[in-house]
Design a protein around this motif. Structure first.
Motif: not given
Length: 144
Positions: A43-44, A60-62, A68, A99
């Motif tokens: 993740c970010k 966050l995971e896309e 997101l 989101l």
């Protein structure tokens, strides 16, 4: 008060592992080191900073569909209730209109007031008797 989301490109597993004990009061919300290792590598990771001091994190995971997903959103207790979470959500909305998240009953009202809508309730998602709530940001409701 200056609120910044700073991407943590080399997140320290131990830092996030120990940070969670300060944030989450319920033991079922605490991840083990292996879970953190997997989450942080996939993740970010953003540190929430208030006046250049760490106040929490957003992970966050896309998805392939461009959504997101908020995997983790935690503020240290001394930063809660001061409008910081609301401002962080605003910054996330600017990153992408799509989101989503899964949240708890205790934090669901915060997200609903911030433009998210409830998609479904998932019984015993976190633990026995601790349901999860799948939510998605409805950007159309909040466009001005």
């Amino acid at each position: 008060m200056k609120i910044t989301l700073r991407e943590d490109v080399h997140p320290d597993i131990d830092f996030y592992y120990y940070q969670q004990f300060k944030i989450y009061q319920e033991p079922y919300l605490v991840w083990d080191r292996e879970t953190w290792k997997g989450v942080l590598s996939a993740c970010k990771v953003y540190r929430i900073e208030v006046d250049e001091k760490v106040a929490g994190d957003v992970i966050l995971e896309e998805s392939r569909k461009g959504i997101l997903s908020i995997v983790d959103f935690g503020l240290l207790p001394e930063y809660q209730g001061r409008g910081i979470g609301k401002e962080v959500l605003q910054k996330l909305k600017e990153m992408g209109k799509n989101l989503s998240a899964v949240t708890r009953k205790e934090t669901l009202p915060f997200f609903l007031k911030s433009g998210f809508v409830l998609k479904k309730k998932m019984e015993d998602y976190y633990d026995l008797g601790a349901d999860g709530y799948s939510i998605i940001f409805d950007g159309k409701r909040f466009e001005k």
